[in-house]
Scaffold this motif. Structure first.
Motif, PDB file in Angstrom:
ATOM      1  N   TRP A 147      18.623 -11.834  -2.850  1.00  0.00           N
ATOM      2  CA  TRP A 147      18.607 -10.379  -2.699  1.00  0.00           C
ATOM      3  C   TRP A 147      18.235  -9.992  -1.275  1.00  0.00           C
ATOM      4  N   LEU A 148      17.175 -10.610  -0.778  1.00  0.00           N
ATOM      5  CA  LEU A 148      16.691 -10.260   0.548  1.00  0.00           C
ATOM      6  C   LEU A 148      16.012 -11.484   1.156  1.00  0.00           C
ATOM      7  N   ALA A 149      16.257 -11.709   2.418  1.00  0.00           N
ATOM      8  CA  ALA A 149      15.590 -12.769   3.165  1.00  0.00           C
ATOM      9  C   ALA A 149      14.970 -12.129   4.395  1.00  0.00           C
ATOM     10  N   ILE A 150      13.741 -12.536   4.698  1.00  0.00           N
ATOM     11  CA  ILE A 150      12.999 -11.880   5.765  1.00  0.00           C
ATOM     12  C   ILE A 150      12.213 -12.925   6.544  1.00  0.00           C
ATOM     13  N   ASN A 151      11.965 -12.630   7.815  1.00  0.00           N
ATOM     14  CA  ASN A 151      11.177 -13.519   8.651  1.00  0.00           C
ATOM     15  C   ASN A 151       9.714 -13.463   8.207  1.00  0.00           C
ATOM     16  N   ASP A 152       9.049 -14.607   8.294  1.00  0.00           N
ATOM     17  CA  ASP A 152       7.631 -14.705   7.914  1.00  0.00           C
ATOM     18  C   ASP A 152       6.764 -13.650   8.605  1.00  0.00           C
ATOM     19  N   GLN A 153       6.987 -13.443   9.883  1.00  0.00           N
ATOM     20  CA  GLN A 153       6.153 -12.502  10.634  1.00  0.00           C
ATOM     21  C   GLN A 153       6.369 -11.072  10.165  1.00  0.00           C
ATOM     22  N   ASP A 154       7.605 -10.721   9.844  1.00  0.00           N
ATOM     23  CA  ASP A 154       7.882  -9.371   9.353  1.00  0.00           C
ATOM     24  C   ASP A 154       7.249  -9.161   7.980  1.00  0.00           C
ATOM     25  N   LEU A 155       7.145 -10.225   7.220  1.00  0.00           N
ATOM     26  CA  LEU A 155       6.591 -10.152   5.873  1.00  0.00           C
ATOM     27  C   LEU A 155       5.090  -9.872   5.880  1.00  0.00           C
ATOM     28  N   GLN A 156       4.401 -10.347   6.893  1.00  0.00           N
ATOM     29  CA  GLN A 156       2.939 -10.277   6.912  1.00  0.00           C
ATOM     30  C   GLN A 156       2.399  -8.863   6.727  1.00  0.00           C
ATOM     31  N   GLY A 157       3.016  -7.885   7.335  1.00  0.00           N
ATOM     32  CA  GLY A 157       2.520  -6.517   7.236  1.00  0.00           C
ATOM     33  C   GLY A 157       2.852  -5.831   5.927  1.00  0.00           C
ATOM     34  N   LEU A 158       3.658  -6.432   5.101  1.00  0.00           N
ATOM     35  CA  LEU A 158       4.082  -5.786   3.867  1.00  0.00           C
ATOM     36  C   LEU A 158       3.113  -6.001   2.706  1.00  0.00           C
ATOM     37  N   GLY A 159       2.379  -7.088   2.721  1.00  0.00           N
ATOM     38  CA  GLY A 159       1.401  -7.343   1.661  1.00  0.00           C
ATOM     39  C   GLY A 159       2.028  -7.627   0.308  1.00  0.00           C
ATOM     40  N   TRP A 160       3.243  -8.100   0.286  1.00  0.00           N
ATOM     41  CA  TRP A 160       3.912  -8.397  -0.987  1.00  0.00           C
ATOM     42  C   TRP A 160       3.289  -9.619  -1.642  1.00  0.00           C
ATOM     43  N   SER A 161       3.325  -9.652  -2.971  1.00  0.00           N
ATOM     44  CA  SER A 161       2.755 -10.753  -3.743  1.00  0.00           C
ATOM     45  C   SER A 161       3.643 -11.989  -3.659  1.00  0.00           C
ATOM     46  N   ARG A 162       2.994 -13.118  -3.420  1.00  0.00           N
ATOM     47  CA  ARG A 162       3.710 -14.389  -3.391  1.00  0.00           C
ATOM     48  C   ARG A 162       4.003 -14.822  -4.814  1.00  0.00           C
ATOM     49  N   LEU A 163       5.215 -15.276  -5.054  1.00  0.00           N
ATOM     50  CA  LEU A 163       5.601 -15.774  -6.368  1.00  0.00           C
ATOM     51  C   LEU A 163       5.479 -17.291  -6.423  1.00  0.00           C
ATOM     52  N   ASP A 164       6.256 -17.968  -5.596  1.00  0.00           N
ATOM     53  CA  ASP A 164       6.231 -19.429  -5.559  1.00  0.00           C
ATOM     54  C   ASP A 164       7.067 -19.914  -4.390  1.00  0.00           C
ATOM     55  N   GLY A 165       7.271 -21.188  -4.337  1.00  0.00           N
ATOM     56  CA  GLY A 165       8.176 -21.767  -3.362  1.00  0.00           C
ATOM     57  C   GLY A 165       9.309 -22.435  -4.115  1.00  0.00           C
ATOM     58  N   ASN A 189       0.816  -1.219   0.000  1.00  0.00           N
ATOM     59  CA  ASN A 189       0.000   0.000   0.000  1.00  0.00           C
ATOM     60  C   ASN A 189       0.849   1.269   0.000  1.00  0.00           C
ATOM     61  N   GLY A 190       2.155   1.120  -0.204  1.00  0.00           N
ATOM     62  CA  GLY A 190       3.039   2.275  -0.347  1.00  0.00           C
ATOM     63  C   GLY A 190       3.667   2.786   0.928  1.00  0.00           C
ATOM     64  N   GLU A 191       3.356   2.160   2.038  1.00  0.00           N
ATOM     65  CA  GLU A 191       3.942   2.590   3.306  1.00  0.00           C
ATOM     66  C   GLU A 191       5.441   2.271   3.327  1.00  0.00           C
ATOM     67  N   VAL A 192       6.234   3.212   3.819  1.00  0.00           N
ATOM     68  CA  VAL A 192       7.687   3.049   3.905  1.00  0.00           C
ATOM     69  C   VAL A 192       8.035   2.597   5.318  1.00  0.00           C
ATOM     70  N   TYR A 228       8.620 -14.024  -2.674  1.00  0.00           N
ATOM     71  CA  TYR A 228       7.695 -12.905  -2.844  1.00  0.00           C
ATOM     72  C   TYR A 228       8.342 -11.840  -3.710  1.00  0.00           C
ATOM     73  N   LEU A 229       7.514 -10.976  -4.282  1.00  0.00           N
ATOM     74  CA  LEU A 229       8.018  -9.838  -5.029  1.00  0.00           C
ATOM     75  C   LEU A 229       7.925  -8.620  -4.111  1.00  0.00           C
ATOM     76  N   GLY A 230       9.072  -8.084  -3.730  1.00  0.00           N
ATOM     77  CA  GLY A 230       9.097  -7.001  -2.779  1.00  0.00           C
ATOM     78  C   GLY A 230       9.749  -5.747  -3.333  1.00  0.00           C
ATOM     79  N   LYS A 231       9.481  -4.629  -2.657  1.00  0.00           N
ATOM     80  CA  LYS A 231      10.100  -3.359  -3.039  1.00  0.00           C
ATOM     81  C   LYS A 231      10.957  -2.851  -1.889  1.00  0.00           C
ATOM     82  N   VAL A 232      12.161  -2.428  -2.269  1.00  0.00           N
ATOM     83  CA  VAL A 232      13.154  -1.963  -1.303  1.00  0.00           C
ATOM     84  C   VAL A 232      13.742  -0.661  -1.816  1.00  0.00           C
ATOM     85  N   VAL A 233      13.971   0.271  -0.907  1.00  0.00           N
ATOM     86  CA  VAL A 233      14.679   1.503  -1.264  1.00  0.00           C
ATOM     87  C   VAL A 233      16.052   1.453  -0.625  1.00  0.00           C
TER      88      VAL A 233
END
Length: 122
Positions: free
Chosen positions: A39-57, A22-25, A72-77
Protein backbone atom coordinates in the motif's frame (compact mmCIF):
# COMPACT_ATOMS: atom_id res chain seq x y z
CA UNK A 1 -10.63 12.36 -7.29
CA UNK A 2 -7.17 13.78 -6.80
CA UNK A 3 -5.02 15.23 -9.51
CA UNK A 4 -1.42 14.29 -9.90
CA UNK A 5 1.55 15.36 -11.93
CA UNK A 6 3.94 13.69 -14.32
CA UNK A 7 7.62 14.39 -13.95
CA UNK A 8 10.02 14.84 -16.86
CA UNK A 9 10.50 11.08 -17.27
CA UNK A 10 6.81 10.20 -16.92
CA UNK A 11 6.64 9.10 -13.29
CA UNK A 12 3.26 9.59 -11.59
CA UNK A 13 3.12 11.74 -8.44
CA UNK A 14 0.19 12.50 -6.16
CA UNK A 15 -0.07 14.59 -3.02
CA UNK A 16 -1.45 12.61 -0.09
CA UNK A 17 -1.76 13.33 3.61
CA UNK A 18 -0.06 11.23 6.24
CA UNK A 19 -1.72 11.31 9.66
CA UNK A 20 0.67 11.01 12.58
CA UNK A 21 -0.21 9.13 15.76
CA UNK A 22 -0.97 12.47 17.46
CA UNK A 23 -3.32 13.51 14.65
CA UNK A 24 -1.04 15.92 12.84
CA UNK A 25 -1.67 16.06 9.08
CA UNK A 26 1.51 15.96 7.02
CA UNK A 27 1.08 16.48 3.26
CA UNK A 28 3.60 14.61 1.15
CA UNK A 29 4.23 13.86 -2.48
CA UNK A 30 4.10 10.13 -3.27
CA UNK A 31 5.21 8.28 -6.36
CA UNK A 32 2.65 5.79 -7.67
CA UNK A 33 4.63 2.61 -8.31
CA UNK A 34 2.38 0.15 -10.12
CA UNK A 35 5.00 -2.55 -9.65
CA UNK A 36 4.80 -2.38 -5.87
CA UNK A 37 2.55 -4.84 -4.05
CA UNK A 38 2.52 -2.69 -0.89
CA UNK A 39 0.00 0.00 0.00
CA UNK A 40 2.69 2.44 1.02
CA UNK A 41 6.46 2.36 1.37
CA UNK A 42 8.31 5.08 3.23
CA UNK A 43 11.87 5.94 4.22
CA UNK A 44 12.82 5.12 7.82
CA UNK A 45 13.68 8.74 8.59
CA UNK A 46 10.35 10.04 7.29
CA UNK A 47 8.58 7.45 9.42
CA UNK A 48 10.17 8.58 12.68
CA UNK A 49 8.05 11.71 13.06
CA UNK A 50 4.79 9.89 12.43
CA UNK A 51 4.74 7.73 15.56
CA UNK A 52 2.97 4.86 13.80
CA UNK A 53 2.72 1.51 15.58
CA UNK A 54 5.15 -1.17 14.51
CA UNK A 55 3.49 -4.40 13.42
CA UNK A 56 6.33 -6.76 12.55
CA UNK A 57 9.06 -7.45 10.07
CA UNK A 58 8.64 -9.52 6.97
CA UNK A 59 10.26 -10.31 3.68
CA UNK A 60 9.16 -8.05 0.84
CA UNK A 61 9.88 -8.47 -2.86
CA UNK A 62 11.16 -5.17 -4.26
CA UNK A 63 12.57 -4.15 -7.62
CA UNK A 64 16.02 -4.86 -6.18
CA UNK A 65 15.11 -8.34 -4.89
CA UNK A 66 13.75 -9.78 -1.67
CA UNK A 67 14.56 -7.89 1.52
CA UNK A 68 13.40 -7.84 5.14
CA UNK A 69 11.52 -4.68 6.10
CA UNK A 70 9.65 -3.42 9.14
CA UNK A 71 5.90 -2.93 8.81
CA UNK A 72 3.77 -0.32 10.54
CA UNK A 73 0.11 0.58 10.84
CA UNK A 74 -0.31 3.99 9.27
CA UNK A 75 -3.07 6.43 8.42
CA UNK A 76 -3.34 8.12 5.05
CA UNK A 77 -5.88 10.54 3.62
CA UNK A 78 -6.54 10.18 -0.06
CA UNK A 79 -9.26 12.13 -1.83
CA UNK A 80 -10.70 13.20 1.53
CA UNK A 81 -11.07 9.62 2.76
CA UNK A 82 -8.96 8.27 5.63
CA UNK A 83 -7.41 4.80 5.31
CA UNK A 84 -5.61 2.74 7.91
CA UNK A 85 -3.10 0.66 6.01
CA UNK A 86 0.01 -1.44 6.43
CA UNK A 87 3.13 0.52 5.59
CA UNK A 88 6.60 -0.86 4.92
CA UNK A 89 9.64 1.19 5.87
CA UNK A 90 13.27 1.00 4.92
CA UNK A 91 16.36 3.10 4.36
CA UNK A 92 16.44 2.27 0.64
CA UNK A 93 13.21 4.15 -0.16
CA UNK A 94 14.19 7.55 -1.53
CA UNK A 95 10.56 8.61 -1.98
CA UNK A 96 7.23 7.74 -0.47
CA UNK A 97 5.73 5.09 -2.74
CA UNK A 98 2.08 4.25 -3.29
CA UNK A 99 1.67 0.71 -4.57
CA UNK A 100 -0.71 -1.15 -6.83
CA UNK A 101 -3.22 -2.02 -4.04
CA UNK A 102 -4.58 1.53 -4.42
CA UNK A 103 -5.58 0.65 -7.97
CA UNK A 104 -7.97 -2.01 -6.64
CA UNK A 105 -10.02 0.79 -5.09
CA UNK A 106 -9.26 3.77 -7.29
CA UNK A 107 -9.37 4.44 -10.99
CA UNK A 108 -6.13 5.74 -12.46
CA UNK A 109 -6.35 7.98 -15.51
CA UNK A 110 -3.00 8.81 -17.07
CA UNK A 111 -3.45 10.74 -20.30
CA UNK A 112 0.05 11.85 -21.20
CA UNK A 113 -0.89 13.72 -24.42
CA UNK A 114 -3.48 15.78 -22.53
CA UNK A 115 -1.30 16.12 -19.42
CA UNK A 116 -4.11 14.65 -17.31
CA UNK A 117 -3.35 12.47 -14.29
CA UNK A 118 -6.08 11.59 -11.80
CA UNK A 119 -6.75 8.97 -9.17
CA UNK A 120 -10.35 8.72 -8.14
CA UNK A 121 -13.27 6.56 -7.19
CA UNK A 122 -14.16 4.02 -9.84
Amino acid sequence: MIQGEFDEIGQLFFEIDLISANGEVLPTIALLDTGSTEWLAINDQDLQGLGWSRLDGRDILTAMGETSLETYLGKVVLDGEEFTIEVVAGAAFRETLMGAPWLRQRQLVADFPAGLLTLGSS
